[in-house]
Design a protein around this motif. Structure first.
Motif, short mmCIF file in Angstrom:
data_model
loop_
_atom_site.label_atom_id
_atom_site.label_comp_id
_atom_site.label_asym_id
_atom_site.label_seq_id
_atom_site.Cartn_x
_atom_site.Cartn_y
_atom_site.Cartn_z
N SER A 131 0.84 -1.20 0.00
CA SER A 131 0.00 0.00 0.00
C SER A 131 0.87 1.25 0.00
O SER A 131 2.11 1.17 0.12
CB SER A 131 -0.92 0.01 1.23
N TRP A 132 0.22 2.39 -0.12
CA TRP A 132 0.89 3.68 -0.08
C TRP A 132 0.48 4.40 1.20
O TRP A 132 -0.71 4.62 1.45
CB TRP A 132 0.53 4.52 -1.30
N LEU A 133 1.47 4.74 2.02
CA LEU A 133 1.23 5.50 3.25
C LEU A 133 0.89 6.93 2.85
O LEU A 133 1.67 7.59 2.16
CB LEU A 133 2.47 5.46 4.14
N THR A 134 -0.26 7.42 3.28
CA THR A 134 -0.81 8.67 2.74
C THR A 134 -1.30 9.59 3.85
O THR A 134 -2.01 9.15 4.75
CB THR A 134 -1.96 8.35 1.76
N ARG A 135 -0.93 10.87 3.75
CA ARG A 135 -1.38 11.88 4.69
C ARG A 135 -1.81 13.13 3.94
O ARG A 135 -1.25 13.47 2.91
CB ARG A 135 -0.27 12.23 5.70
N THR B 53 -2.96 3.58 2.82
CA THR B 53 -3.06 3.50 4.27
C THR B 53 -3.09 4.91 4.83
O THR B 53 -2.09 5.63 4.78
CB THR B 53 -1.87 2.72 4.86
N LEU B 54 -4.25 5.33 5.34
CA LEU B 54 -4.43 6.68 5.88
C LEU B 54 -4.14 6.67 7.38
O LEU B 54 -3.80 5.64 7.95
CB LEU B 54 -5.85 7.17 5.61
N ALA B 55 -4.31 7.81 8.00
CA ALA B 55 -4.07 7.90 9.45
C ALA B 55 -5.02 7.00 10.23
O ALA B 55 -4.62 6.37 11.22
CB ALA B 55 -4.21 9.35 9.91
N ASN B 56 -6.29 6.90 9.77
CA ASN B 56 -7.29 6.14 10.53
C ASN B 56 -8.05 5.13 9.69
O ASN B 56 -8.97 4.49 10.20
CB ASN B 56 -8.31 7.11 11.15
N ASN B 57 -7.70 4.97 8.41
CA ASN B 57 -8.46 4.09 7.53
C ASN B 57 -7.54 3.50 6.47
O ASN B 57 -6.42 3.97 6.25
CB ASN B 57 -9.58 4.86 6.82
N ARG B 58 -8.05 2.48 5.80
CA ARG B 58 -7.42 1.95 4.59
C ARG B 58 -8.45 2.06 3.47
O ARG B 58 -9.58 1.58 3.62
CB ARG B 58 -6.97 0.50 4.79
N ILE B 59 -8.05 2.70 2.38
CA ILE B 59 -8.93 2.84 1.23
C ILE B 59 -8.14 2.46 -0.03
O ILE B 59 -7.02 1.94 0.07
CB ILE B 59 -9.50 4.27 1.11
N LYS C 204 -6.64 5.85 -17.90
CA LYS C 204 -6.68 6.95 -18.85
C LYS C 204 -7.81 6.73 -19.83
O LYS C 204 -7.94 5.65 -20.42
CB LYS C 204 -5.35 7.08 -19.58
N ARG C 205 -8.67 7.75 -19.98
CA ARG C 205 -9.80 7.68 -20.91
C ARG C 205 -9.76 8.88 -21.84
O ARG C 205 -9.82 10.03 -21.38
CB ARG C 205 -11.14 7.69 -20.16
N ASP C 206 -9.65 8.62 -23.12
CA ASP C 206 -9.64 9.70 -24.12
C ASP C 206 -8.62 10.79 -23.78
O ASP C 206 -8.89 11.99 -23.90
CB ASP C 206 -11.04 10.32 -24.26
N GLY C 207 -7.46 10.35 -23.31
CA GLY C 207 -6.37 11.29 -23.03
C GLY C 207 -6.44 11.96 -21.67
O GLY C 207 -5.55 12.76 -21.34
N GLU C 208 -7.47 11.67 -20.88
CA GLU C 208 -7.61 12.27 -19.55
C GLU C 208 -7.52 11.18 -18.48
O GLU C 208 -8.00 10.07 -18.67
CB GLU C 208 -8.95 12.99 -19.40
N TRP C 209 -6.92 11.52 -17.35
CA TRP C 209 -6.86 10.57 -16.24
C TRP C 209 -8.18 10.59 -15.48
O TRP C 209 -8.71 11.65 -15.14
CB TRP C 209 -5.70 10.90 -15.31
N MET C 210 -8.70 9.40 -15.23
CA MET C 210 -9.90 9.21 -14.44
C MET C 210 -9.52 8.41 -13.19
O MET C 210 -8.89 7.35 -13.29
CB MET C 210 -10.96 8.46 -15.23
N SER C 211 -9.86 8.93 -12.03
CA SER C 211 -9.58 8.23 -10.78
C SER C 211 -10.89 7.85 -10.10
O SER C 211 -11.88 8.60 -10.17
CB SER C 211 -8.76 9.11 -9.82
N VAL C 212 -10.89 6.71 -9.44
CA VAL C 212 -12.03 6.27 -8.66
C VAL C 212 -11.53 5.90 -7.27
O VAL C 212 -10.69 5.01 -7.13
CB VAL C 212 -12.74 5.05 -9.28
N LEU C 213 -12.01 6.61 -6.26
CA LEU C 213 -11.63 6.26 -4.89
C LEU C 213 -12.76 5.48 -4.23
O LEU C 213 -13.94 5.77 -4.45
CB LEU C 213 -11.27 7.50 -4.07
N ARG C 214 -12.37 4.48 -3.48
CA ARG C 214 -13.33 3.74 -2.67
C ARG C 214 -13.25 4.29 -1.27
O ARG C 214 -12.22 4.22 -0.63
CB ARG C 214 -13.05 2.24 -2.70
#
Length: 277
Positions: A55-59, A93-99, A105-115
């Motif tokens: 995972s990626w440790l994230t703040r 891996t967040l301070a209090n959660n894991r997501i 990439k769609r049609d030249g643009e980045w699309m992100s989906v967070l759970r």
């Protein structure tokens, strides 16, 4: 330290909410992350590094304080991870959660989906609502009679106040210091005012005084919380909704949220992202 500047939740290539994104071998000290976030000046800057467990440790940091979770910065982070390492799903891996955040990439643009983290909501207490209405200069008869104000959670607590007209939403106004005190006193991440254009399309404005920002153009965490609230209240039991935010700021943002009928389950928040020139 390289700071990526990314606009998250863009709408037709325009607008979006800017976020700073820093990828590092390991996270800097907290005081350094706070200093950088204040220098960048966006509502949030996200810092992320490999965690050793896949995972990626994230703040997340606003210009004034660390924030437990930020949706638009996560969307921006997904785009940067996608650019650096390719389309994939990245556990965080967040301070209090894991997501997790997925990037493609769609049609030249980045699309992100967070759970998101799990969601929950409760009807706002009358005294909390009354104080908020006074601070934001609304009267009770401007509330939407079909949708109860709630404290909704999707990683952070948000006070969600539905209004009965688009005109009422357009004139949202308040004193920053007064709003900051209110949010700190009640441990509220943002105060979100929403207007229902239809059962599945909404306009929103989010006050973020606790982060030192009068208004946030796009708030993924509040969008997740709002979707959970709609599900809890039986307004929209499952499927997808669209939230348009930042329109009154001249920074139009489009937030898409998909969710199942399972009460309390995480939701998927989707948005496009682009590099700020």
């Amino acid at each position: 330290m390289h700071i990526h500047r990314i606009a998250a939740f863009t709408s037709e290539g325009l607008g979006g909410n800017p976020a700073g994104v820093v990828l590092a071998d390991r996270l800097p000290p907290a005081e350094e992350m706070q200093r950088v976030a204040a220098q960048v000046g966006y509502s949030e800057t996200v810092f992320s590094c490999p965690n050793g467990d896949g995972s990626w440790l994230t703040r997340y940091y606003s210009p004034e304080a660390e924030v437990a979770f930020c949706g638009h910065a996560t969307i921006a982070l997904g785009a940067v991870l996608g650019q650096a390492f390719g389309p994939a799903t990245y556990p965080l891996t967040l301070a209090n959660n894991r997501i997790e955040v997925a990037a493609e990439k769609r049609d030249g643009e980045w699309m992100s989906v967070l759970r998101s983290p799990p969601t929950r909501s409760a009807i706002a207490k009358p005294e909390l609502l009354s104080e908020a209405l006074e601070i934001f200069r609304y009267s009770a008869n401007e509330l939407d009679p079909t949708l109860a104000p709630c404290v909704a959670h999707g990683g952070l607590d948000h006070l969600v106040v539905p209004l009965h007209s688009r005109a009422a939403l357009a004139r949202m106004d308040y004193d920053l210091d007064e709003g900051r005190r209110f949010m700190r006193t009640h441990a509220i991440g943002t105060v979100a005012f929403v207007f229902s254009e239809s059962d599945r399309r909404f306009q929103a404005r989010n006050a973020f005084a606790i982060g030192g920002v009068l208004e946030d153009p796009a708030t993924g965490a509040a969008a997740a919380a709002f979707a959970g609230m709609l599900r809890d209240l039986g307004r929209v039991k499952e499927g997808e909704i669209v939230i348009m935010q930042g329109v009154d700021m001249g920074q139009p943002c489009r937030i898409e949220v998909a969710f199942t009928a399972e009460l309390g389950a995480p939701v998927n928040v989707r948005g496009k992202a682009s590099v700020i020139g």
